[in-house]
Design an enzyme around this catalytic site. Structure first.
Site, PDB file in Angstrom:
ATOM      1  N   HIS A 147     -56.630 -42.005  96.375  1.00  0.00           N
ATOM      2  CA  HIS A 147     -55.834 -43.050  96.989  1.00  0.00           C
ATOM      3  C   HIS A 147     -56.635 -44.353  97.074  1.00  0.00           C
ATOM      4  O   HIS A 147     -56.148 -45.430  96.742  1.00  0.00           O
ATOM      5  CB  HIS A 147     -55.399 -42.599  98.373  1.00  0.00           C
ATOM      6  CG  HIS A 147     -54.500 -43.572  99.070  1.00  0.00           C
ATOM      7  ND1 HIS A 147     -53.158 -43.634  98.812  1.00  0.00           N
ATOM      8  CD2 HIS A 147     -54.764 -44.523  99.991  1.00  0.00           C
ATOM      9  CE1 HIS A 147     -52.624 -44.585  99.547  1.00  0.00           C
ATOM     10  NE2 HIS A 147     -53.572 -45.144 100.280  1.00  0.00           N
ATOM     11  N   GLU A 163     -53.127 -38.615  92.439  1.00  0.00           N
ATOM     12  CA  GLU A 163     -52.744 -38.536  93.840  1.00  0.00           C
ATOM     13  C   GLU A 163     -51.484 -37.671  93.983  1.00  0.00           C
ATOM     14  O   GLU A 163     -51.391 -36.826  94.872  1.00  0.00           O
ATOM     15  CB  GLU A 163     -52.494 -39.964  94.326  1.00  0.00           C
ATOM     16  CG  GLU A 163     -52.458 -40.159  95.799  1.00  0.00           C
ATOM     17  CD  GLU A 163     -52.091 -41.605  96.135  1.00  0.00           C
ATOM     18  OE1 GLU A 163     -52.842 -42.509  95.757  1.00  0.00           O
ATOM     19  OE2 GLU A 163     -51.043 -41.812  96.755  1.00  0.00           O
ATOM     20  N   ASN A 195     -79.810 -24.108  78.478  1.00  0.00           N
ATOM     21  CA  ASN A 195     -80.502 -22.958  77.943  1.00  0.00           C
ATOM     22  C   ASN A 195     -80.284 -21.730  78.773  1.00  0.00           C
ATOM     23  O   ASN A 195     -80.024 -20.645  78.268  1.00  0.00           O
ATOM     24  CB  ASN A 195     -82.001 -23.259  77.915  1.00  0.00           C
ATOM     25  CG  ASN A 195     -82.500 -23.369  76.504  1.00  0.00           C
ATOM     26  OD1 ASN A 195     -82.492 -22.395  75.793  1.00  0.00           O
ATOM     27  ND2 ASN A 195     -82.865 -24.571  76.115  1.00  0.00           N
TER      28      ASN A 195
END
Lengths: 120, 153, 665
Positions: free
Chosen positions: C46, C68, C400
């Protein structure tokens, strides 16, 4: 005959704003008080149909003034004007007999709604 | 067609002449006060203050296993770049900067005056002198003992 | 008004809101019922919408708006929190991030906006509100048997009243009170949603509902008429409850009592999180400074300290008392200045760690693995420069760990592990270092495979390999040109090997190491120095060399009479204030020759390490000094006893004693 309204506020700016809004909505501003004491005595003199009451004012605050006015005239119609952080004061005013409240910064439509809701 | 040349800095350790590529050399400074470190390695002489930076200094005499020499007017520290950091090499003297024709470089012998081939990129004859071209990174990385065989007079 | 002035502020603030969105969505994904997180992300979206709108960035504003909407639907439970919707929201966040960093790279937002819109079915927030309002779910009133009995024994009308307040209503609870007061004339209120307590605390949206037992002659329209005349009441809807039995919820009640308690706890946690997130916003009332400027300030201050020291040494050499006196306050100011600059440069490692939950989530999803990422020590502070540089190496190591380390959920189940692989990222101080560890409980590294690969890639020769321990073999993954994965995966196969990580860490004067156990997992350990440090210390002399003992570990400085020294199990000790303090000769410890002359008093610095005190015997004490720590590159030798070097006023170098190492040896 338009309904008579008494404006109570210590700030010139607020009184001017409210006065303009009230008249735009077809009501008559019969008087402007700058503190609680003046408000009570003007109420007695003018017997308005409605009072817009600021809360924070010198000499006598809006809550005390509302109490005094309600004591004088139990059918008095008071709308309190509060600031954002004044919820406890609003609660107290409502307990004291205020019919409604508006929160500053005031918005024209809210003021109009409040006036219509109470005065019809 | 002109042959490729490269510049080499020639310095003395004992009776030998060595060369390092000029591109590896950061600068050459006079001997400075060396602060010893509490470590066992004999090659590392200590550290010096090079314009506010602390750099380690290696004593090439000790690295090549020959006896210490009192510092002289000629003693120099050659600051080289080793894996992105500056390292100082103490040498007896810096004698000259040579333009070497790459074609004149001979392959290093398997072993030469006690130094393994890994540390040498080649040798070059300059008049009657032999300059041993050093492979610095291998030399600095290795902890292996090197014994420079100095010919007995 | 020229909006470009606000561009930077807009960029940095939207960055913060995007971070909040990221964080709260991550939390939400793991805890889909976490209403506070939905609200938190809703508020962030918002705010973004509003900010972008003010700046005139209509596309950003629209994107934030559709986000929103979706969040609002999640809040109203019209949509379920699932991977799909979270992915979609993340996609939007990524796009917004890209927009704020390099807007030119974003070509067309319409597609994404449409995608979000179609997900939220009919986009506009207004519609959503209306629908949720008119749908007014009566089953949400769950009432007890007793209440039900009261209702049944009464012949009044049972109705539900939904009140919608105006959007900008300030004291909602007061309006609710006014509603309740009017309703008193019409009958009894049975229940209010949300609860009375929540309303009192303004913990409500703009609407609330009332389960009401009205008098028999109750007229719906009358109620509506009276309530709509309360200021700021936008809409009133009254429905008659036909079937009272649908309110019965006996079984649920019992459960609810219990879960209510849980809920309370949840709410507390949610609040914590929410406060933390919003605190992040508040505490960021900061200005942003280019690191380069900070660096140049740092260098100037360091220079100032050195110059001051030089002036001080002049004052001392020539016994200029007046000068020395005037220099004292100057020295105090420079010290404070220095501390201030140092502090400015220190930032918590959370700046780097914060982006990892999201990264790990995406990686795990991409590789179809389940990962539980645990982060510890995110408050550990490091110099800004290091923080800026360690991001990429850490990302690589995390990749990794997840790609090569942690097995697939199926494989893990087969070997009796939790489906979810644990990846623990921790940071902590250790002596003069900050240690960052990445630990996984995956399959570990098999040294035999490394041996084979290393030979294949020509990283080592057979002969070299033969003499190597398993623990050293594993370290070959840091060798240039080594990559253990046969097929190049999308995730870690980006042409960057662990050797690049190692080089990077080393360029920061740090080191990286690995331990691994087949079947149990691997741990990468990064050590980073606290370089650029300036310390207060006592300058001492030992065998004609100067050493600094850091002030922070010094308890006191005493002169020890040799007669006081006792020997306990071949350890020299002194007794002080009832405790036994072992004595350490710095000459001996630093491999210097013992002092031959007999001394009546031995200057000794008592230091505290952990809970123990030690006495460091020196030749002489020069005095207190502030020094800039410089790193010493010790080439091949390990130099544990020395924490660094410091350049003194005369250009000579003093070595800074690593008190921990000296005393534990």
């Amino acid at each position: 005959m338009p309904k008579k309204i008494l404006i109570v506020d210590d700030a010139q700016f607020m009184r001017t704003m409210l006065s303009k809004l009230i008249e735009e909505n077809g009501y008559e501003v019969v008087g402007e008080a700058v503190n609680g004491e003046e408000a009570v005595s003007m109420y007695k003199d003018l017997s308005p149909d409605l009072v817009t009451m600021d809360i924070t004012m010198p000499k006598m605050d809006g809550i005390e003034a509302t109490k005094a006015i309600m004591g004088h005239d139990p059918s008095a119609k008071v709308i309190v004007c509060s600031a954002m952080g004044q919820k406890p004061m609003v609660v107290e005013s409502l307990k004291a007999g205020a019919k409604d409240f508006i929160v500053k910064p005031i918005k024209p439509n809210k003021v109009a709604d409040a006036l219509v809701n109470i005065l019809g | 067609m002109a042959a490729k040349t490269r510049q080499t800095i020639v310095f003395d350790i004992g009776d030998e002449k060595f060369g390092v590529r000029i591109t590896e050399v950061y600068e050459i400074i006079r001997m400075k006060k060396i602060t010893e470190l509490p470590i066992s390695s004999k090659y590392i002489a200590g550290i010096i203050n090079l314009r506010g930076d602390i750099i380690s200094v290696i004593d090439l005499r000790r690295r090549f296993g020959i006896e210490d020499l009192e510092e002289t007017e000629d003693t120099r520290i050659i600051v080289v770049d080793f894996e992105g950091q500056n390292v100082g090499l103490i040498v007896d003297a810096v004698s000259e900067v040579l333009h070497i024709n790459e074609d004149d470089i001979d392959l290093p012998p398997k072993s030469m005056v006690g130094i393994k081939g890994d540390y040498i990129t080649g040798i070059i004859k300059i008049e009657e002198d032999i300059v041993i071209l050093l492979e610095l990174s291998n030399l600095l990385r290795s902890k292996e003992k090197i014994k420079l065989q100095t010919e007995e007079a | 008004m020229d909006m470009s002035d606000f561009q930077e502020l807009y960029a940095s603030e939207s960055r913060e809101h995007l971070d909040i969105l990221n964080d709260s969505l991550l939390t939400l994904e793991n805890d889909p019922s976490n209403m506070e997180m939905i609200n938190e992300s809703f508020r962030a979206a918002h705010t973004l919408k509003g900010m972008a709108g003010t700046m005139g960035f209509d596309n950003v504003s629209e994107l934030a708006h559709v986000m929103e909407n979706i969040l609002d639907l999640l809040r109203d439970e019209k949509l379920v929190v699932d991977t799909e919707v979270i992915n979609l929201l993340f996609k939007a966040i990524d796009t917004l991030e890209l927009l704020s960093n390099s807007p030119e790279e974003v070509e067309n937002l319409d597609e994404l906006i449409d995608e979000l819109k179609s997900y939220s079915q009919d986009g506009d927030l207004k519609d959503v509100e209306k629908r949720s309002f008119s749908d007014g779910d009566k089953n949400t009133f769950k009432i007890s048997d007793e209440e039900l009995q009261v209702i049944e024994s009464n012949d009044g009308k049972v109705i539900t009243i939904d009140i919608q307040l105006e959007d900008d209503c300030v004291f909602k609870s007061l309006r609710a009170d006014m509603v309740f007061e009017i309703l008193e004339d019409y009958g009894d209120i049975i229940r209010v949603l949300p609860g009375v307590e929540e309303i009192r605390k303004e913990e409500m949206d703009n609407n609330f509902s009332i389960l009401f037992l009205g008098k028999t002659d109750l007229d719906k329209d009358n109620i509506v008429e009276s309530l709509i005349h309360i200021s700021e009441v936008d809409r009133v809807k009254v429905d008659l409850v036909e079937d009272i039995d649908q309110l019965r919820a006996k079984e649920i009640i019992n459960k609810e009592v219990k879960s209510n308690k849980d809920k309370k706890e949840d709410r507390v946690n949610e609040k914590d999180k929410a406060t933390r997130l919003s605190k992040r916003l508040k505490s960021k009332s900061t200005i942003r400074v280019d690191v380069e400027r900070l660096d140049s300030l740092m260098n100037l201050v360091a220079e100032l300290v050195i110059k001051r020291t030089q002036v001080e040494s002049v004052g001392e050499s020539y016994n200029l008392d007046e000068l020395n006196k005037k220099l004292k306050p100057l020295s105090k100011v420079t010290t404070e200045l220095q501390n201030a600059v140092m502090e400015m440069r220190m930032v918590p490692i959370s700046l780097v760690f914060n982006r990892f939950p999201r990264l790990v989530r995406d990686l795990a999803q991409g590789l179809e693995k389940e990962i539980n990422l645990v982060i510890e020590g995110e408050d550990t502070e490091l110099d800004r420069t290091i923080i800026d540089e360690i991001g990429d190496p850490l990302v690589h190591m995390l990749r990794n760990a997840i790609d090569h380390g942690v097995e697939s959920p199926e494989e893990r189940e087969k070997v009796g592990k939790d489906r979810k692989g644990l990846v623990k990222l921790s940071a902590f101080h250790e002596g003069n270092n900050v240690v960052i560890q990445i630990q996984d409980d995956g399959k570990g590294i098999n040294p035999d495979i490394i041996r084979q690969k290393a030979l294949e890639k020509g990283v080592v020769t057979q002969t070299e390999l033969e003499g190597m321990e398993d623990s050293d073999v594993i370290k070959l993954i840091f060798a240039p040109g080594f990559s253990t994965n046969t097929e190049i995966s999308d995730v870690s196969g980006r042409g960057v090997g662990m050797d690049v990580v190692k080089t990077k860490i080393e360029s920061l004067s740090g080191s990286v190491d690995i331990t691994s156990e087949v079947g149990r997992g691997s741990t990468f350990i990064m050590k980073l120095p606290l370089t650029l440090s300036i310390i207060q210390g006592f300058l001492t002399k030992v065998a004609n060399q100067e050493y600094v003992i850091p002030l922070e570990s010094i308890q006191e400085i005493v002169d020890v009479n040799p007669k006081e020294i006792q020997t306990v199990r071949s350890q020299k000790v002194i007794h002080r204030r009832g405790s036994v303090i072992p004595l350490i000769s710095l000459r001996k410890n630093l491999n210097k020759e013992a002092l031959t002359e007999k001394r009546n008093e031995i200057p000794t610095v008592i230091v505290e390490v952990g809970d123990d005190n030690y006495g460091l015997m020196v030749d002489s004490i020069i005095g207190q000094q502030e020094v800039v720590i410089k790193r010493i590159n010790d080439l091949s030798e390990s130099l544990q006893k020395i924490a660094g070097g410091a350049i003194l006023g005369d250009g000579s170098i003093a070595l800074i004693i690593n008190v921990e190492e000296i005393t534990t040896n």
